[in-house]
Design a protein around this motif. Sequence first.
Motif, PDB file in Angstrom:
ATOM      1  N   LEU A 139      10.476 -61.681  32.886  1.00 26.12           N
ATOM      2  CA  LEU A 139      11.338 -62.141  33.047  1.00 26.12           C
ATOM      3  C   LEU A 139      11.706 -62.661  34.544  1.00 26.12           C
ATOM      4  O   LEU A 139      11.301 -61.817  35.030  1.00 26.12           O
ATOM      5  CB  LEU A 139      12.335 -62.099  32.140  1.00 26.12           C
ATOM      6  CG  LEU A 139      12.878 -61.340  30.686  1.00 26.12           C
ATOM      7  CD1 LEU A 139      13.862 -60.891  30.617  1.00 26.12           C
ATOM      8  CD2 LEU A 139      12.808 -62.611  29.630  1.00 26.12           C
ATOM      9  N   SER A 140      12.229 -64.043  34.544  1.00 27.66           N
ATOM     10  CA  SER A 140      13.013 -63.776  36.258  1.00 27.66           C
ATOM     11  C   SER A 140      14.068 -63.153  36.439  1.00 27.66           C
ATOM     12  O   SER A 140      15.022 -62.879  35.187  1.00 27.66           O
ATOM     13  CB  SER A 140      13.143 -65.249  36.128  1.00 27.66           C
ATOM     14  OG  SER A 140      13.859 -65.964  35.640  1.00 27.66           O
ATOM     15  N   ALA A 141      14.972 -63.456  37.393  1.00 24.98           N
ATOM     16  CA  ALA A 141      15.759 -62.516  37.555  1.00 24.98           C
ATOM     17  C   ALA A 141      16.659 -63.253  36.791  1.00 24.98           C
ATOM     18  O   ALA A 141      17.866 -62.496  36.586  1.00 24.98           O
ATOM     19  CB  ALA A 141      15.934 -62.619  39.120  1.00 24.98           C
ATOM     20  N   SER A 142      17.506 -64.269  37.137  1.00 26.26           N
ATOM     21  CA  SER A 142      17.928 -65.065  36.626  1.00 26.26           C
ATOM     22  C   SER A 142      18.301 -65.024  34.646  1.00 26.26           C
ATOM     23  O   SER A 142      19.264 -64.708  33.517  1.00 26.26           O
ATOM     24  CB  SER A 142      17.958 -66.686  36.139  1.00 26.26           C
ATOM     25  OG  SER A 142      19.124 -66.651  38.299  1.00 26.26           O
ATOM     26  N   ASP A 183      28.229 -52.663  46.784  1.00 25.37           N
ATOM     27  CA  ASP A 183      27.522 -54.059  47.762  1.00 25.37           C
ATOM     28  C   ASP A 183      25.734 -53.843  47.337  1.00 25.37           C
ATOM     29  O   ASP A 183      25.124 -53.537  46.192  1.00 25.37           O
ATOM     30  CB  ASP A 183      27.185 -53.065  49.296  1.00 25.37           C
ATOM     31  CG  ASP A 183      26.130 -54.207  50.622  1.00 25.37           C
ATOM     32  OD1 ASP A 183      26.497 -55.101  49.873  1.00 25.37           O
ATOM     33  OD2 ASP A 183      26.880 -53.922  51.527  1.00 25.37           O
ATOM     34  N   TYR A 184      24.917 -54.758  47.625  1.00 24.47           N
ATOM     35  CA  TYR A 184      23.821 -55.418  46.835  1.00 24.47           C
ATOM     36  C   TYR A 184      22.767 -54.317  47.567  1.00 24.47           C
ATOM     37  O   TYR A 184      22.532 -53.898  48.709  1.00 24.47           O
ATOM     38  CB  TYR A 184      23.435 -57.013  47.601  1.00 24.47           C
ATOM     39  CG  TYR A 184      24.146 -58.276  46.939  1.00 24.47           C
ATOM     40  CD1 TYR A 184      24.967 -58.255  45.925  1.00 24.47           C
ATOM     41  CD2 TYR A 184      24.706 -58.802  48.150  1.00 24.47           C
ATOM     42  CE1 TYR A 184      25.606 -58.619  45.586  1.00 24.47           C
ATOM     43  CE2 TYR A 184      25.618 -59.790  47.794  1.00 24.47           C
ATOM     44  CZ  TYR A 184      26.177 -59.708  46.489  1.00 24.47           C
ATOM     45  OH  TYR A 184      27.381 -60.888  46.169  1.00 24.47           O
ATOM     46  N   PRO A 185      22.389 -53.533  46.640  1.00 24.18           N
ATOM     47  CA  PRO A 185      21.201 -52.573  46.414  1.00 24.18           C
ATOM     48  C   PRO A 185      19.596 -53.685  47.317  1.00 24.18           C
ATOM     49  O   PRO A 185      19.461 -54.474  47.005  1.00 24.18           O
ATOM     50  CB  PRO A 185      20.537 -51.866  45.434  1.00 24.18           C
ATOM     51  CG  PRO A 185      21.737 -52.137  44.986  1.00 24.18           C
ATOM     52  CD  PRO A 185      22.604 -53.811  45.187  1.00 24.18           C
ATOM     53  N   THR A 219       9.172 -53.857  35.480  1.00 20.79           N
ATOM     54  CA  THR A 219       7.704 -55.120  34.054  1.00 20.79           C
ATOM     55  C   THR A 219       8.671 -55.429  33.717  1.00 20.79           C
ATOM     56  O   THR A 219       7.050 -55.741  32.400  1.00 20.79           O
ATOM     57  CB  THR A 219       7.029 -52.601  33.230  1.00 20.79           C
ATOM     58  OG1 THR A 219       8.271 -53.088  32.802  1.00 20.79           O
ATOM     59  CG2 THR A 219       6.285 -52.704  33.945  1.00 20.79           C
ATOM     60  N   VAL A 220       9.867 -55.337  34.063  1.00 18.15           N
ATOM     61  CA  VAL A 220      10.716 -56.588  33.264  1.00 18.15           C
ATOM     62  C   VAL A 220       9.946 -58.392  33.751  1.00 18.15           C
ATOM     63  O   VAL A 220      10.269 -59.197  33.604  1.00 18.15           O
ATOM     64  CB  VAL A 220      11.738 -56.401  32.400  1.00 18.15           C
ATOM     65  CG1 VAL A 220      12.764 -57.836  31.750  1.00 18.15           C
ATOM     66  CG2 VAL A 220      11.502 -54.343  31.725  1.00 18.15           C
ATOM     67  N   ILE A 221      10.429 -57.868  34.620  1.00 19.80           N
ATOM     68  CA  ILE A 221      11.338 -58.948  36.060  1.00 19.80           C
ATOM     69  C   ILE A 221      10.244 -59.875  37.215  1.00 19.80           C
ATOM     70  O   ILE A 221       9.457 -58.396  37.415  1.00 19.80           O
ATOM     71  CB  ILE A 221      12.517 -58.572  36.464  1.00 19.80           C
ATOM     72  CG1 ILE A 221      13.400 -58.089  35.830  1.00 19.80           C
ATOM     73  CG2 ILE A 221      12.571 -59.865  37.542  1.00 19.80           C
ATOM     74  CD1 ILE A 221      15.271 -58.085  36.830  1.00 19.80           C
ATOM     75  N   GLU A 222       9.299 -60.742  36.599  1.00 20.61           N
ATOM     76  CA  GLU A 222       8.386 -60.879  37.963  1.00 20.61           C
ATOM     77  C   GLU A 222       8.707 -61.064  39.327  1.00 20.61           C
ATOM     78  O   GLU A 222       9.800 -61.616  39.574  1.00 20.61           O
ATOM     79  CB  GLU A 222       7.538 -61.864  36.844  1.00 20.61           C
ATOM     80  CG  GLU A 222       7.101 -62.358  35.403  1.00 20.61           C
ATOM     81  CD  GLU A 222       6.259 -63.080  35.872  1.00 20.61           C
ATOM     82  OE1 GLU A 222       6.649 -64.619  35.181  1.00 20.61           O
ATOM     83  OE2 GLU A 222       4.941 -63.114  34.700  1.00 20.61           O
ATOM     84  N   GLY A 223       7.995 -61.126  40.454  1.00 16.86           N
ATOM     85  CA  GLY A 223       8.076 -61.230  41.054  1.00 16.86           C
ATOM     86  C   GLY A 223       8.580 -60.148  42.357  1.00 16.86           C
ATOM     87  O   GLY A 223       8.704 -60.640  43.297  1.00 16.86           O
ATOM     88  N   GLY A 224       8.662 -59.031  42.159  1.00 15.62           N
ATOM     89  CA  GLY A 224       8.114 -57.773  43.295  1.00 15.62           C
ATOM     90  C   GLY A 224      10.134 -57.321  43.635  1.00 15.62           C
ATOM     91  O   GLY A 224      10.811 -57.775  42.911  1.00 15.62           O
ATOM     92  N   GLU A 230      17.373 -59.269  43.350  1.00 18.34           N
ATOM     93  CA  GLU A 230      18.023 -60.542  43.264  1.00 18.34           C
ATOM     94  C   GLU A 230      18.781 -59.989  41.822  1.00 18.34           C
ATOM     95  O   GLU A 230      20.184 -60.641  41.763  1.00 18.34           O
ATOM     96  CB  GLU A 230      16.956 -62.152  42.649  1.00 18.34           C
ATOM     97  CG  GLU A 230      17.764 -63.170  42.739  1.00 18.34           C
ATOM     98  CD  GLU A 230      16.731 -63.741  42.286  1.00 18.34           C
ATOM     99  OE1 GLU A 230      17.606 -65.481  41.747  1.00 18.34           O
ATOM    100  OE2 GLU A 230      15.903 -64.242  42.251  1.00 18.34           O
ATOM    101  N   PHE A 231      18.352 -60.013  41.396  1.00 14.88           N
ATOM    102  CA  PHE A 231      18.620 -59.909  39.592  1.00 14.88           C
ATOM    103  C   PHE A 231      19.896 -58.461  39.925  1.00 14.88           C
ATOM    104  O   PHE A 231      20.908 -58.447  39.525  1.00 14.88           O
ATOM    105  CB  PHE A 231      17.737 -58.696  38.757  1.00 14.88           C
ATOM    106  CG  PHE A 231      18.205 -57.713  37.391  1.00 14.88           C
ATOM    107  CD1 PHE A 231      18.471 -58.590  37.025  1.00 14.88           C
ATOM    108  CD2 PHE A 231      18.157 -56.459  37.363  1.00 14.88           C
ATOM    109  CE1 PHE A 231      19.330 -57.746  35.594  1.00 14.88           C
ATOM    110  CE2 PHE A 231      18.790 -56.048  36.908  1.00 14.88           C
ATOM    111  CZ  PHE A 231      19.257 -56.672  35.776  1.00 14.88           C
ATOM    112  N   THR A 232      20.075 -57.525  41.308  1.00 13.74           N
ATOM    113  CA  THR A 232      20.794 -56.297  40.734  1.00 13.74           C
ATOM    114  C   THR A 232      21.781 -57.522  41.913  1.00 13.74           C
ATOM    115  O   THR A 232      23.555 -57.008  41.517  1.00 13.74           O
ATOM    116  CB  THR A 232      20.398 -55.213  42.985  1.00 13.74           C
ATOM    117  OG1 THR A 232      20.424 -55.839  43.075  1.00 13.74           O
ATOM    118  CG2 THR A 232      19.408 -54.745  41.282  1.00 13.74           C
TER     119      THR A 232
END
Length: 303
Positions: A139-142, A183-185, A219-224, A230-232
Amino acid sequence: MPQSSALSQRGQFRAMYMGLKGQHALEHTPVILCEGDSWFSTPLAMNLLDWIVSPAPEDEARGVPQFGKGGLFFRVERSGDQAAPQAAHPGRSMFTEDNVDDLVGWFTRYRFDAVLLSAGGNDFVDTWLHDALAGRRGLSASQAFDAIVATGRYEEVREAYAFFVKTFHEARPDVPIIAHTYDYPRRIGSAAELGLRNLGAAALLKKSAGPWIGPNIETVIEGGIDAWREFTRHLIDGFVQRVLEPVKRNAAFGGMFDYADLRGQLTDDAQWNDEMHPTEAGFHQLAGVFRAKLISRLPLAKR
């Protein structure tokens, strides 16, 4: 500046309150009820609430907003607690009928000037996050955030917030209730640094050191790391847009619920102890923003 007092023991609070009342000092002493999670209670270092209660001596010299009359803080926060009711650990939920009824009893018995809240971060991490994304890959972050939205979790947390605010507002419509964003982690996947150096003997008793996010998304979100950050950011922005803002805009609360926006303050990894908690210096920076919001909502005689 007069010294503030933070009392977690209810008998101590009662004694201090009655002492101030007997000295006619309540006329200029802020009395504040605090309920929250680890941002108010973590023992890793001085946390967000610690810095509000006991600001650094140099803060006043630097022009950071200060309480002019000291303050009396009634503290019942606890690390790991969630905002919404949870079936697995009902005693670790803040905005339940039993807990709210208990706190309102104190709230109506003593003349509080404000309520501070730190709640909602734990509702979206750890085992809940694992279960929400279980079985998903690539998945992407979005896309991962969309999956979180689809669970209805934001609605659950918003309803819990609204229940707390409604109950307190009906008991004392004149008292402001102030929450905060997170705040953003940055250090996604980093566990808390526990040890005798920063926790003392409490380190031997601490059960959960994280991480609470990284293992559930790596293992769910691609892109490291960039995608995980971005997800958080999406998670926290969603918390503001779907929980805090709707409660703030609710006309039934008469403008008495507000929040301090702490997003985007801590942009350096060195300002974070782990993936969810700032360092002592990080909390110190955030506390200046939160304290200013609180002071702006206090009666003029108590600022």
